[in-house]
Design an enzyme around this catalytic site. Structure first.
Site, PDB file in Angstrom:
ATOM      1  N   ASN A  15       0.768  -1.169   0.058  1.00  0.00           N
ATOM      2  CA  ASN A  15      -0.034   0.156   0.096  1.00  0.00           C
ATOM      3  C   ASN A  15       0.937   1.054   0.272  1.00  0.00           C
ATOM      4  O   ASN A  15       1.929   1.060   0.319  1.00  0.00           O
ATOM      5  CB  ASN A  15      -0.750  -0.024   1.241  1.00  0.00           C
ATOM      6  CG  ASN A  15      -2.095  -0.796   1.188  1.00  0.00           C
ATOM      7  OD1 ASN A  15      -2.527  -1.363   0.176  1.00  0.00           O
ATOM      8  ND2 ASN A  15      -2.314  -1.171   2.421  1.00  0.00           N
ATOM      9  N   ALA A  46       4.027  -5.622   2.795  1.00  0.00           N
ATOM     10  CA  ALA A  46       5.244  -4.927   2.486  1.00  0.00           C
ATOM     11  C   ALA A  46       6.092  -4.190   3.724  1.00  0.00           C
ATOM     12  O   ALA A  46       7.101  -4.526   4.006  1.00  0.00           O
ATOM     13  CB  ALA A  46       4.989  -3.531   1.723  1.00  0.00           C
ATOM     14  N   ASN A  47       5.245  -4.078   4.727  1.00  0.00           N
ATOM     15  CA  ASN A  47       5.951  -3.788   5.935  1.00  0.00           C
ATOM     16  C   ASN A  47       6.488  -4.898   6.623  1.00  0.00           C
ATOM     17  O   ASN A  47       7.656  -4.653   7.022  1.00  0.00           O
ATOM     18  CB  ASN A  47       4.719  -3.345   7.108  1.00  0.00           C
ATOM     19  CG  ASN A  47       3.995  -2.159   6.841  1.00  0.00           C
ATOM     20  OD1 ASN A  47       4.408  -1.307   5.904  1.00  0.00           O
ATOM     21  ND2 ASN A  47       2.919  -1.757   7.733  1.00  0.00           N
ATOM     22  N   GLU A 143      -4.789  -9.573   4.057  1.00  0.00           N
ATOM     23  CA  GLU A 143      -5.001  -8.416   3.164  1.00  0.00           C
ATOM     24  C   GLU A 143      -4.984  -9.020   1.755  1.00  0.00           C
ATOM     25  O   GLU A 143      -5.152  -7.890   0.840  1.00  0.00           O
ATOM     26  CB  GLU A 143      -4.194  -7.370   3.374  1.00  0.00           C
ATOM     27  CG  GLU A 143      -4.290  -6.513   4.910  1.00  0.00           C
ATOM     28  CD  GLU A 143      -3.751  -5.301   4.899  1.00  0.00           C
ATOM     29  OE1 GLU A 143      -4.063  -4.600   5.861  1.00  0.00           O
ATOM     30  OE2 GLU A 143      -2.642  -5.200   4.448  1.00  0.00           O
ATOM     31  N   LEU A 223       0.260  -8.743  22.405  1.00  0.00           N
ATOM     32  CA  LEU A 223      -0.408  -7.885  23.390  1.00  0.00           C
ATOM     33  C   LEU A 223      -0.145  -6.654  23.469  1.00  0.00           C
ATOM     34  O   LEU A 223      -0.077  -5.879  24.698  1.00  0.00           O
ATOM     35  CB  LEU A 223      -0.316  -8.765  24.840  1.00  0.00           C
ATOM     36  CG  LEU A 223      -0.531 -10.116  24.919  1.00  0.00           C
ATOM     37  CD1 LEU A 223      -0.446 -10.831  26.263  1.00  0.00           C
ATOM     38  CD2 LEU A 223      -2.124 -10.403  24.614  1.00  0.00           C
ATOM     39  N   GLY A 227       3.548  -6.948  25.521  1.00  0.00           N
ATOM     40  CA  GLY A 227       4.627  -7.837  25.170  1.00  0.00           C
ATOM     41  C   GLY A 227       3.656  -9.032  24.379  1.00  0.00           C
ATOM     42  O   GLY A 227       2.777  -8.748  23.259  1.00  0.00           O
ATOM     43  N   ASP A 254       3.423  -5.154  12.487  1.00  0.00           N
ATOM     44  CA  ASP A 254       4.168  -5.946  11.256  1.00  0.00           C
ATOM     45  C   ASP A 254       5.681  -5.951  11.512  1.00  0.00           C
ATOM     46  O   ASP A 254       6.324  -6.854  11.095  1.00  0.00           O
ATOM     47  CB  ASP A 254       3.886  -5.060   9.751  1.00  0.00           C
ATOM     48  CG  ASP A 254       2.422  -4.923   9.843  1.00  0.00           C
ATOM     49  OD1 ASP A 254       1.727  -5.928   9.881  1.00  0.00           O
ATOM     50  OD2 ASP A 254       2.013  -4.103   9.324  1.00  0.00           O
ATOM     51  N   GLY A 289       4.972   6.459  11.475  1.00  0.00           N
ATOM     52  CA  GLY A 289       4.773   5.929  10.619  1.00  0.00           C
ATOM     53  C   GLY A 289       5.028   4.249  10.521  1.00  0.00           C
ATOM     54  O   GLY A 289       5.569   3.941  11.701  1.00  0.00           O
TER      55      GLY A 289
END
Length: 312
Positions: A15, A46-47, A143, A223, A227, A254, A289
């Site tokens: 994205n 991608a992340n 996704e 979590l 953690g 991610d 970001g």
């Protein structure tokens, strides 16, 4: 036959993230003034690929972008991190976009417009079957279409890591290939309901155990600031998170998944990989970001507290 060393292969979304900062999130029907808007590369797939590559793992991305104004920015993070993108198709459609709102507490809301990610077909995935079969760790999310997730799992010969976010309906046999299944506490409850029809226990460790009993090789439950938990047949391991100042939680999960995959492909034990990934996730919340906040090998990660342990 691929000549690449067994590495991380991510099949998933790509994205452009439109990140808006504002004091607080609006109520329904309310209009607020934001502070800034920045366009960044994103997408869960991608992340995760960028996070793994920045930590030294040979990484390949399989997915799709469109042909529009957001194409180059969506690919920019992958290219900068050294991710192989020969499995990324450019389709005659729009690139996926995520609209991210981040408030002063670092909490976010996200609206995703799938674009080309919704057209990552089983045939597109099957065309990259050689790359997938060579993967040391295959990473998947929710996704892209469920049939395409199934096609990727069918082609895999190595370890399969499924981060079922968002939670989508998958065939039981496909889902149970996950080792580990990675979910947060809310996703874990939804997966358990999907597989058993039963509500999740109030205790997160019990939920992780219940998921393990469904037939997974291992289950990792993230979590947030607390953690993560790792459930295996040997028990439930707690991996507490470092205490850090939160700037933006976007993409921290991610970062965790990418780091987990990177350490697994490097040969770490799953418990060690989870403990490392928790520290990477904590690092990622310290900057704005998703991909721009991820650490490289030269960065110093925050130290986790020492109270990790195994529940009986």
């Amino acid at each position: 036959m691929s000549t690449r060393p067994p590495g991380v292969v991510v099949v998933g979304s790509i994205n452009a993230d439109l990140v808006v900062t504002l004091e607080r999130h609006p109520q329904p029907g309310e209009t607020l003034l934001g502070r800034t808007m920045t366009v960044m590369p994103g997408g869960k797939g991608a992340n995760q690929a960028v996070a793994a590559a920045k930590l030294g793992a040979p990484t390949t991305m399989i997915g799709a972008v469109g042909r529009d104004a957001y194409t180059d920015v969506a690919l920019s993070g992958l290219l900068a991190a050294g991710v192989h993108t020969d499995g990324v198709e450019r389709l005659e459609t729009t690139t996926g976009v995520a609209i991210v709102e981040v408030d002063d507490d670092g909490e976010n809301t996200i609206v995703v417009i799938p674009g080309a990610n919704g057209e990552v077909s089983p045939s597109l995935v099957s065309s990259a079957a050689g790359l997938i079969s060579d993967a040391g760790v295959l990473v998947l999310q929710g996704e892209i279409p469920a049939a395409s997730v199934a096609a990727a799992v069918a082609a895999a010969r190595g370890r399969v890591l499924i981060n079922l976010a968002p939670v989508v309906e998958l065939e039981r046999s496909t889902l149970l290939r996950a080792d580990p299944l990675v979910v947060n506490e809310h996703e874990g409850a939804l997966v358990l309901a999907q597989l058993t029809g039963a509500p999740a226990p109030s205790d997160h460790a019990e939920t992780a155990r219940a998921l393990l009993a469904c037939g997974f090789g291992s289950v990792v439950m993230t979590l947030g600031g607390a953690g993560a938990l790792l459930a295996t047949p040997s028990g439930v391991l707690e991996a507490p998170a470092p205490r850090v100042s939160v700037v933006d939680t976007t993409g921290a999960g991610d970062a965790f998944v990418g780091a987990l995959a990177a350490r697994l492909v490097a040969g770490d034990a799953l418990s060690d990989a989870v403990a490392f990934a928790v520290r990477v996730g904590a690092f990622a919340v310290g900057a704005e970001g998703a991909q721009p906040s991820y650490p490289s090998l030269s960065d110093v990660l925050p130290e986790a507290p020492s109270e990790a342990g195994v529940r009986a």
